[in-house]
Scaffold this active site. Sequence first.
Site, PDB file in Angstrom:
ATOM      1  N   SER A 206     -24.660-130.194 -39.422  1.00  0.00           N
ATOM      2  CA  SER A 206     -23.679-131.219 -39.051  1.00  0.00           C
ATOM      3  C   SER A 206     -22.797-131.635 -40.223  1.00  0.00           C
ATOM      4  CB  SER A 206     -24.407-132.411 -38.442  1.00  0.00           C
ATOM      5  OG  SER A 206     -23.495-133.306 -37.875  1.00  0.00           O
TER       6      SER A 206
ATOM      7  N   ASP B 250     -16.237-133.139 -38.386  1.00  0.00           N
ATOM      8  CA  ASP B 250     -17.351-132.879 -39.293  1.00  0.00           C
ATOM      9  C   ASP B 250     -17.727-131.395 -39.169  1.00  0.00           C
ATOM     10  OD1 ASP B 250     -18.598-133.025 -36.765  1.00  0.00           O
ATOM     11  OD2 ASP B 250     -20.504-133.589 -37.688  1.00  0.00           O
TER      12      ASP B 250
ATOM     13  N   ASP C  60     -19.929-129.588 -37.595  1.00  0.00           N
ATOM     14  CA  ASP C  60     -20.165-128.937 -36.302  1.00  0.00           C
ATOM     15  C   ASP C  60     -19.300-129.515 -35.188  1.00  0.00           C
ATOM     16  OD1 ASP C  60     -21.650-131.311 -36.203  1.00  0.00           O
ATOM     17  OD2 ASP C  60     -23.265-130.425 -35.012  1.00  0.00           O
TER      18      ASP C  60
ATOM     19  N   ASP D  91     -18.851-132.316 -33.672  1.00  0.00           N
ATOM     20  CA  ASP D  91     -19.218-133.250 -32.607  1.00  0.00           C
ATOM     21  C   ASP D  91     -18.603-134.625 -32.894  1.00  0.00           C
ATOM     22  OD1 ASP D  91     -20.952-133.796 -34.691  1.00  0.00           O
ATOM     23  OD2 ASP D  91     -22.771-133.823 -33.470  1.00  0.00           O
TER      24      ASP D  91
END
Length: 453
Positions: A96, A239, A241, A243
């Site tokens: 992440s 960010d 990833d 999300d």
Amino acid sequence: MNKMFGTNGIRGTINEELTVNMVLNLGRAIGSVLGPGQIALARDSRMGGVMFSRVMIAGLLSTGCSVTDLGLIPTPTLQFMVPRLNCVAGVMVTASHNPPVFNGIKVMGSNGIEVPREIENQIEMKYHSGEFTVADWKNIGQVDYDDSSIDQYLTGIKSHLDVESIRNRRLTVVIDCANSVGAQVTPQLLRDLGCKVVSLNSQLDGTFPGRNPEPLPDNIVELGRMVKSASADIGIAHDGDADRATFVDETGTVLWGDQSFALIVSRVLSKKPGSILVTPVSSGKLIEDVAEQAGAKIDWTVVGSVVVSHRLAEINGDLGGEENGGVFYPPHQSVRDGAMTAAQIVEIVATERKPLSQLVGELPEYFSTKVKVPVPPDKKEAILQALLGFTDGMERITMDGVKILNDEGWILIRASGTEPLYRSFAEGKTQEIADRLCKTGVDMINKAIEEVR
Ligand code: MG
């Protein structure tokens, strides 16, 4: 027994805390607990992504699960595909927003939401017991590849938007993808919405040469400059990833997560009076105010995107969000989704025909400050106990960390679920008050560290 899962998945430094042997056995454990069946897998652009996804696949196959490899896509794209591919689970190789030296694993159930704590515990117990399901030679799993996920995901997002109105406005948008998988979806989405797209850090590179993967104001200064020099309407930063999405207005100013979340709350929930907003205790007064204006009810949770997702699904909530720029829109999916959030802000700016800075200026005004304090990783619980001692007798909420309330604002002090640090997060009616309250929190954390040393 060492706790492997943090607030959202397993994370560790590549080849040190997180090794190929661990990921192999995690694959065997996940396949044993969530199999048999088809499992969707994807990764972000981090170093070790190929290495870890190959051993994860090997572990899953050995239990008899089959794998559909979706390649390099955002976490929410994988989550969108898991139920659509009738998978029993999803596995994302990502850390992440953590610094580049980290990688990690997120595990989703058949509904695409990260598995709840009980399932994490089952996977951990299986991992530590070493008693994995071992498939008979004829029943080793198969691997197939699916490259339709990006198209399906973008079509899904667009089905919730007023695409014509957005296209007519021809907005200019600068998108900073942090050299990771947001680049696979958001620039395309924005082009489909008729925007003039300027992309920044959009080549995939696991060393993250452009910036740190966490879209904090200090990490996205370049985006603010680009927005101004391109005379753009909006800047968006994902960010690692994708999300999450952080926004920059047309003056180059970075919005607080609560501000973009508040714009979405007021537009989405005012269309449906009596709706339910699910949000953690870290959300501020601004969110309370706009939810009330929209006639919505707030359902508070402990901090953590996974908790918000499950709560949304459980009570059929209308919207979810976090102060870090994560917005959950259940008609699309009940998980944090950076591209969906980006599209919602673009739609609001396009259809209200006002600059983003003006839309934010119309919100009730509060100021916030957030500071991280590194702590010894094994002392998090002792520090919390010390903090509970210091704040005994104050007006406070102890659902998750300690939230201290007073007339000027509030301070939330809590441990990070993924990193060895505590955060002091404060909100007040002026920046000076927020800074002062935040410093009070930092002082308390430091005092607690001294006490438990
Ligand atoms: Mg993320």
